[in-house]
Design a protein around this motif. Structure first.
Motif, PDB file in Angstrom:
ATOM      1  N   VAL A   8       0.855  -1.191   0.000  1.00  0.00           N
ATOM      2  CA  VAL A   8       0.000   0.000   0.000  1.00  0.00           C
ATOM      3  C   VAL A   8       0.888   1.237   0.000  1.00  0.00           C
ATOM      4  O   VAL A   8       1.978   1.249   0.565  1.00  0.00           O
ATOM      5  N   GLY A   9       0.443   2.277  -0.664  1.00  0.00           N
ATOM      6  CA  GLY A   9       1.159   3.551  -0.692  1.00  0.00           C
ATOM      7  C   GLY A   9       0.184   4.693  -0.539  1.00  0.00           C
ATOM      8  O   GLY A   9      -1.033   4.490  -0.399  1.00  0.00           O
TER       9      GLY A   9
ATOM     10  N   LYS B  93      -6.740  -3.076   5.413  1.00  0.00           N
ATOM     11  CA  LYS B  93      -6.647  -4.527   5.649  1.00  0.00           C
ATOM     12  C   LYS B  93      -7.809  -5.269   4.990  1.00  0.00           C
ATOM     13  O   LYS B  93      -7.624  -6.347   4.410  1.00  0.00           O
ATOM     14  N   GLU B  94      -8.994  -4.692   5.048  1.00  0.00           N
ATOM     15  CA  GLU B  94     -10.147  -5.333   4.396  1.00  0.00           C
ATOM     16  C   GLU B  94      -9.946  -5.372   2.886  1.00  0.00           C
ATOM     17  O   GLU B  94     -10.268  -6.363   2.222  1.00  0.00           O
ATOM     18  N   ALA B  95      -9.387  -4.307   2.331  1.00  0.00           N
ATOM     19  CA  ALA B  95      -9.160  -4.266   0.885  1.00  0.00           C
ATOM     20  C   ALA B  95      -8.099  -5.262   0.448  1.00  0.00           C
ATOM     21  O   ALA B  95      -8.125  -5.759  -0.684  1.00  0.00           O
ATOM     22  N   ALA B  96      -7.160  -5.555   1.344  1.00  0.00           N
ATOM     23  CA  ALA B  96      -6.055  -6.456   1.005  1.00  0.00           C
ATOM     24  C   ALA B  96      -6.452  -7.925   1.087  1.00  0.00           C
ATOM     25  O   ALA B  96      -5.724  -8.801   0.593  1.00  0.00           O
ATOM     26  N   GLU B  97      -7.573  -8.224   1.703  1.00  0.00           N
ATOM     27  CA  GLU B  97      -7.978  -9.618   1.881  1.00  0.00           C
ATOM     28  C   GLU B  97      -8.444 -10.249   0.565  1.00  0.00           C
ATOM     29  O   GLU B  97      -9.003  -9.582  -0.287  1.00  0.00           O
TER      30      GLU B  97
ATOM     31  N   LYS C 131      -5.188  -1.704  -7.562  1.00  0.00           N
ATOM     32  CA  LYS C 131      -6.423  -2.486  -7.615  1.00  0.00           C
ATOM     33  C   LYS C 131      -7.506  -1.820  -6.766  1.00  0.00           C
ATOM     34  O   LYS C 131      -8.695  -1.992  -7.031  1.00  0.00           O
ATOM     35  N   THR C 132      -7.053  -1.103  -5.751  1.00  0.00           N
ATOM     36  CA  THR C 132      -7.983  -0.394  -4.862  1.00  0.00           C
ATOM     37  C   THR C 132      -7.431   0.993  -4.550  1.00  0.00           C
ATOM     38  O   THR C 132      -6.237   1.145  -4.271  1.00  0.00           O
ATOM     39  N   VAL C 133      -8.291   1.991  -4.613  1.00  0.00           N
ATOM     40  CA  VAL C 133      -7.903   3.358  -4.253  1.00  0.00           C
ATOM     41  C   VAL C 133      -8.838   3.837  -3.141  1.00  0.00           C
ATOM     42  O   VAL C 133     -10.065   3.846  -3.298  1.00  0.00           O
ATOM     43  N   ILE C 134      -8.234   4.191  -2.020  1.00  0.00           N
ATOM     44  CA  ILE C 134      -8.990   4.626  -0.835  1.00  0.00           C
ATOM     45  C   ILE C 134      -8.783   6.128  -0.653  1.00  0.00           C
ATOM     46  O   ILE C 134      -7.650   6.609  -0.657  1.00  0.00           O
TER      47      ILE C 134
END
Length: 380
Positions: free
Chosen positions: A305-306, A376-380, A329-332
């Motif tokens: 994550v960055g 953490k939820e996004a990484a699962e 893959k995910t942008v928060i």
């Protein structure tokens, strides 16, 4: 060997005032309002010591009007406000855009709408800074993430105002405005200070709204022999009102283009651990401090994550978001509002990528653990 500079313990609002003085500000008009009040307090003391002028106005409408008038006489002027005061300034902000009068407006955000919560942190003025005043226009908005950066961005705000002949907004939040941390400030002459260009033609030949290739006209100071008309109506190169469609069209496009064509000079951002990031957190201001802590802890847990920290909010840094988030893959998006920047980010992320908003509006700083749990939820 150069002498090591001394680090100072400073508040964000103090750094803002110091940056304005460094940039050459010599006029301040404002109405005290929390959480921006310290800026006015400092300027009330420091400006008279330097031969400048401080005036407390009856309200924020008059405050920005006085700044516009002072700037037309050739001095660098600014005001600082919060929440409801920023709302009151919007009409005259548009007037400064239309008449191309450089000045700096500092908004230390607090929670709203209305009186809201005067001392609670929030970032709910992002869209108001962009669209608060009516009509088609561009705007320059910078947002610092720490005390030292507040100083440097204040100087840059003045520089951009003079360079582009337009008002510039420094959009802080209560967290940055009131926190104290160590800061090393530049010596005089160490950081660039842009001063206003003076006309190179005789007063009889001067056209106040005749722009060169850069789209920015030269502004003559009132009282120097250059007489011209200033109006918020659409106007010709002499400054007189016009109803000619071709002149109206040309003016509104020039006002837009002079900012967008210089976008590379006013787009600032920071990347943190983004080289192999599959998840990118986008944040800014006080929220970015929590985001950085969350990213650091997630990295220690092995999550790729960055973070992208936005320093320029408007014009929106589209290219930076596309570049940094291009392989994500995910942008928060983490911010202290209900997703004002998140919506801007989502239109730029790769097709198929997930966009997640971490919004926080309870009057406290968004905690790192709240962002970390979403990572953490996004990484699962």
């Amino acid at each position: 060997m150069t002498e090591k500079k001394k680090k100072q313990l400073m508040q964000g609002n103090e750094a803002c005032a110091a940056g304005a003085l460094y940039a050459g500000a010599s006029f301040y008009a404002g109405y005290p309002i929390t959480p921006s009040t310290e800026i006015a307090e400092i300027m009330a003391k420091r400006l008279p010591e330097r031969g400048g002028r401080f005036i407390q106005m009856e309200d924020e409408i008059a405050s920005i009007a006085a700044c516009i008038g002072a700037s037309l006489t050739g001095v660098k002027s600014f005001t600082a406000t919060s929440g409801p005061g920023f709302s009151l300034m919007q009409e005259n902000l548009g007037y400064a855009i239309m008449t191309e009068v450089p000045c700096v407006v500092v908004n230390v955000q607090r929670m709203g709408p209305s009186t809201g919560s005067p001392t609670a942190p929030g970032q709910g003025d992002v869209m108001q800074a962009r669209w608060g005043t009516h009509g088609d226009h561009e705007i320059v908005v910078l947002t610092p993430g720490g005390v030292e950066e507040t100083f440097s961005l204040t100087v840059k705000a003045f520089n951009l105002a003079e360079m582009l002949r337009t008002p510039v907004i420094l959009l802080m939040d209560e967290v940055v405005g009131h926190m104290r941390e160590g800061a090393v400030l530049p010596d005089p002459g160490e950081m660039e200070v842009v001063n206003r260009k003076e006309p190179d033609v005789a007063a009889k030949d001067y056209l106040p709204y005749s722009a060169g290739e850069d789209g920015v006209p030269t502004l003559a100071s009132f009282g120097t022999g250059y007489r011209y008309h200033v109006t918020g109506l659409f106007h010709d190169e002499r400054g007189f009102p016009t109803g000619k469609p071709e002149l109206i069209d040309a003016q509104i496009r020039r006002l837009r283009d002079k900012i967008l064509k210089n976008k590379d000079k006013l787009t600032f951002y920071e990347e943190y651990l983004t080289d192999d990031a599959e998840i990118v957190v986008v944040s800014y201001g006080g929220s970015a401090r929590s985001a950085r802590a969350a990213v650091r802890e997630a990295r220690e847990a092995g999550i790729k994550v960055g973070m992208l920290r936005l320093i320029t909010l408007w014009p929106f840094p589209d290219e930076a978001v596309r570049k940094v988030c291009g392989n994500a893959k995910t942008v928060i998006t983490a911010e202290m509002n209900l997703g004002q920047v998140h919506n801007e980010v989502c239109r730029l992320i790769p097709k198929g990528a997930r966009g997640i908003s971490v919004s926080h509006v309870d009057g406290t700083l968004i905690p790192p653990q709240k962002i970390l749990s979403v990572i953490k939820e996004a990484a699962e």
